[in-house]
Structure formats: C-alpha cells, structure tokens
Design an enzyme around this catalytic site. Structure first.
Site, PDB file in Angstrom:
ATOM      1  N   GLY A   7       0.819  -1.209   0.000  1.00  0.00           N
ATOM      2  CA  GLY A   7       0.000   0.000   0.000  1.00  0.00           C
ATOM      3  C   GLY A   7       0.849   1.253   0.000  1.00  0.00           C
ATOM      4  N   ARG A   8       0.581   2.134  -0.971  1.00  0.00           N
ATOM      5  CA  ARG A   8       1.341   3.383  -1.110  1.00  0.00           C
ATOM      6  C   ARG A   8       0.450   4.605  -0.947  1.00  0.00           C
ATOM      7  NH1 ARG A   8       3.345   3.358  -6.782  1.00  0.00           N
ATOM      8  NH2 ARG A   8       4.408   5.257  -6.107  1.00  0.00           N
ATOM      9  N   GLY A   9      -0.753   4.413  -0.390  1.00  0.00           N
ATOM     10  CA  GLY A   9      -1.657   5.525  -0.165  1.00  0.00           C
ATOM     11  C   GLY A   9      -1.283   6.302   1.083  1.00  0.00           C
ATOM     12  N   PRO A  10      -2.166   7.197   1.548  1.00  0.00           N
ATOM     13  CA  PRO A  10      -1.853   8.025   2.721  1.00  0.00           C
ATOM     14  C   PRO A  10      -1.531   7.217   3.968  1.00  0.00           C
ATOM     15  CG  PRO A  10      -3.743   8.923   1.540  1.00  0.00           C
ATOM     16  CD  PRO A  10      -3.432   7.612   0.902  1.00  0.00           C
ATOM     17  N   VAL A  11      -2.264   6.113   4.209  1.00  0.00           N
ATOM     18  CA  VAL A  11      -1.995   5.306   5.401  1.00  0.00           C
ATOM     19  C   VAL A  11      -0.640   4.624   5.278  1.00  0.00           C
ATOM     20  CG1 VAL A  11      -2.775   3.360   6.808  1.00  0.00           C
ATOM     21  CG2 VAL A  11      -4.447   4.956   5.854  1.00  0.00           C
ATOM     22  N   GLY A  12      -0.372   4.017   4.128  1.00  0.00           N
ATOM     23  CA  GLY A  12       0.897   3.332   3.931  1.00  0.00           C
ATOM     24  C   GLY A  12       2.082   4.276   4.033  1.00  0.00           C
ATOM     25  N   GLU A 180     -16.109  10.493   2.977  1.00  0.00           N
ATOM     26  CA  GLU A 180     -15.547  10.073   1.703  1.00  0.00           C
ATOM     27  C   GLU A 180     -16.312  10.727   0.546  1.00  0.00           C
ATOM     28  OE1 GLU A 180     -12.946   8.159   1.415  1.00  0.00           O
ATOM     29  OE2 GLU A 180     -12.744   7.318   3.433  1.00  0.00           O
ATOM     30  N   LYS A 195     -17.395  -2.757  11.279  1.00  0.00           N
ATOM     31  CA  LYS A 195     -16.537  -2.648  12.462  1.00  0.00           C
ATOM     32  C   LYS A 195     -17.078  -3.477  13.617  1.00  0.00           C
ATOM     33  CE  LYS A 195     -14.835   1.843  10.991  1.00  0.00           C
ATOM     34  NZ  LYS A 195     -14.994   3.312  11.077  1.00  0.00           N
TER      35      LYS A 195
END
Length: 310
Positions: A7-12, A180, A195
């Site tokens: 994962g290269r998104g904001p979290v990653g 979102e 959740k």
C-alpha cells in the site's frame, strides 16, 4: 526487524515514515525493506515489477507483512495475507475486505504458523476498541458491545439536528475531510456494521462471513428525539444473540458516552456484567491515526507472544 508493506496511499506512506522512529522508542530496529503497489514494488530504493510475495519475504527476511490497501474485494489482500502467514510472517492490516470474507481461514493459518494477525487499523483507526475486544477485557464476561463507530454519521446527524438538509450536511462533512467522496457506506450503516462484525469476532469468535446484519440508514424522515437526547447511529451486538449485528438510529442522552460525542468523534461501549460498563472513545479518524494503529499492532506482534487474532 524487516517489514514488507503493501500500500502506497496516505496510510501506507504515514506508516512507512513513522515505523522506524517509533520502533527505536521501544528498542526495536523496525525497517520497511520493500513496498508493494498495485503493479510495482520498491526494494533497495529501486522500483521494479511485482515479484512473488513468499519469495520476497524469504529474500528480505521480513517478519511482518503490513497491509494498507483499499478494501476493493479483488481477492489479493486475502491471498497475500495467507501467503505471508504461511511464510512465517505476522500480518498487520488496516484493510477490512478480507477480514470479512476469510476470517476463519486467516485464523487457522496464523495458529498453524504460530503468528498473529492484528487488525486495530480496521476497527477504529487510532481508537483502541480492537485492543479491548481482543485482549484487555478477556475474563470480564463481556455480554454486549455497542457504539458510534462512524464519524461521518455522527457529524451528519448533528448537522441535521441543527436544521441542515441531508445533502448539505454531507457536503459539509466532505469539505471538512470527514466524509468520503462516496458516503453511502457511512449513511447506510454498512461501515458501522463492518466494524462491529470485527469487534464481535474478536470478543466471541464469531465468523464475520456468517454474521447477519440489520442496518437502518440515515435518511428522512428521521426518528423523533426527546429533549436532552441526540440522535446517533449505534451499532450493536450481544453475546446472547449470536451472529447478529444491528445498526439503528437511537436517541441517546446527551450526558451519556454516545450522546456526548460531537463532530466526527467515535466511542465503543462494552457491557461487562458485574464489572460494569467500559467505554473507549477518541483517537484520530484519519490516515495518520490508522497508520499509528498499525504501528501499535506491529509492536504488539513482535513483542507479545500471541498467535491468531486473539
């Protein structure tokens, strides 16, 4: 302690930026040695085509496989998590899709390998509700769990109470970076149900794939609210009703843990029988918060002698 990150998104990116620093604070040399994107991967500072994950884990000696990829349901998240466990790596994930569909399979693979699967990033970002369900409340005879676990829903319901219409409330949440671009999962109760399915699995061993969901959407006309109460999207599950998660629009007293929430705040309430109620709230609901939850889980996976989800 080498880590392979998917994962290269904001979290990653936030996870990769922080994990080495936070590891040093606890005497660990945590290093992301490879980053896997959708079609390419970076190793030793160079980008190249994706390689076989088990071979990459063996070559790098990675002990942790961290997932911060979208829950798009294409099957890759489940496949790679199982490959990582079978290769002897712990799995730390903020991705929900494969937890809903492959929980039992992941649990069996983790137990067989003597490795753990940590899911805090998928159960509430920086709010440690998953830790309470997984281990902190063990032995407390938890009979029920309920909570406001979707910040967009709380924000929108408060704006509706102030006189806004639904479209305007959602647009305001989007401008604030809370909602979102597609808020349908938040408004329908699907995200809250997801959740609670995961928390129930941690508490009582329910298989999320077999959990039935009943969800009341946020849509006019809304239920009437008595004075001194706030309307909340409350997700609930009870040990006495196995395999069922309900999401309802419920008037909650303003002085209660759920009624006192404002804006995008979240809270989870555990009914622990003779031990009383235990409530956890707060924690950033953001990519940075989810990344910190993954870092906490990484530290737990390598420092604690646990296997499986629990």
């Amino acid at each position: 302690m080498p880590i392979v990150l998917a994962g290269r998104g904001p979290v990653g990116r936030a996870y990769a930026d922080l994990v080495a620093e936070r590891g040093r604070e606890h005497g660990l040399d945590l290093r992301v040695v490879a980053v896997r994107g959708r079609e390419r991967q970076r190793e030793a500072g160079e980008w190249g085509p994706l390689t076989d994950l088990p071979e990459l884990l063996e070559r790098t000696g990675a002990r942790v496989f961290a997932q911060a990829v979208p829950s798009d349901g294409d099957g890759r998240a489940a496949r790679e998590a199982l490959q990582a466990l079978n290769a002897g790596a712990h799995v730390v994930t903020a991705t929900k899709s494969h937890l809903l569909t492959h929980w039992s399979e992941l649990a069996a693979a983790a137990e067989a390998a003597g490795r753990s699967v940590r899911v805090s990033g998928a159960t509430g970002a920086a709010m440690p509700a998953g830790d309470l369900a997984r281990s902190v409340l063990r032995g407390f005879d938890v009979r029920a769990v309920s909570g406001c676990v979707n910040g967009t829903a709380t924000f929108v319901l408060d704006r509706l109470a102030d006189g806004a219409d639904l479209d305007g409330a959602v647009a305001e949440a989007q401008r604030a970076g809370i909602a979102e671009a597609d808020p349908s999962n938040d408004l329908s109760g699907s995200d809250a149900a997801t959740k609670l399915r995961l928390l129930s699995a941690l508490l009582w061993g329910w298989d999320p794939a077999e959990t039935r969901v009943s969800a009341e959407p946020i849509a006019p006309p809304l239920p009437s609210v008595p004075a001194g109460h706030r309307l909340r999207q409350v997700a609930r599950a009870a040990r006495g009703e196995p395999g069922v998660v309900r999401v309802v629009l419920s008037p909650e007293p303003e002085a209660s843990a759920l009624g006192a929430l404002r804006g995008p705040e979240k809270a989870v309430r555990y009914d622990c029988g003779e031990a009383g109620q235990v409530v956890v709230s707060g924690g950033r609901s953001s990519p940075h918060g989810a990344a910190l939850a993954m870092i906490k889980d990484t530290l737990g996976a390598v420092l604690e002698a646990t296997t499986g989800f629990r």
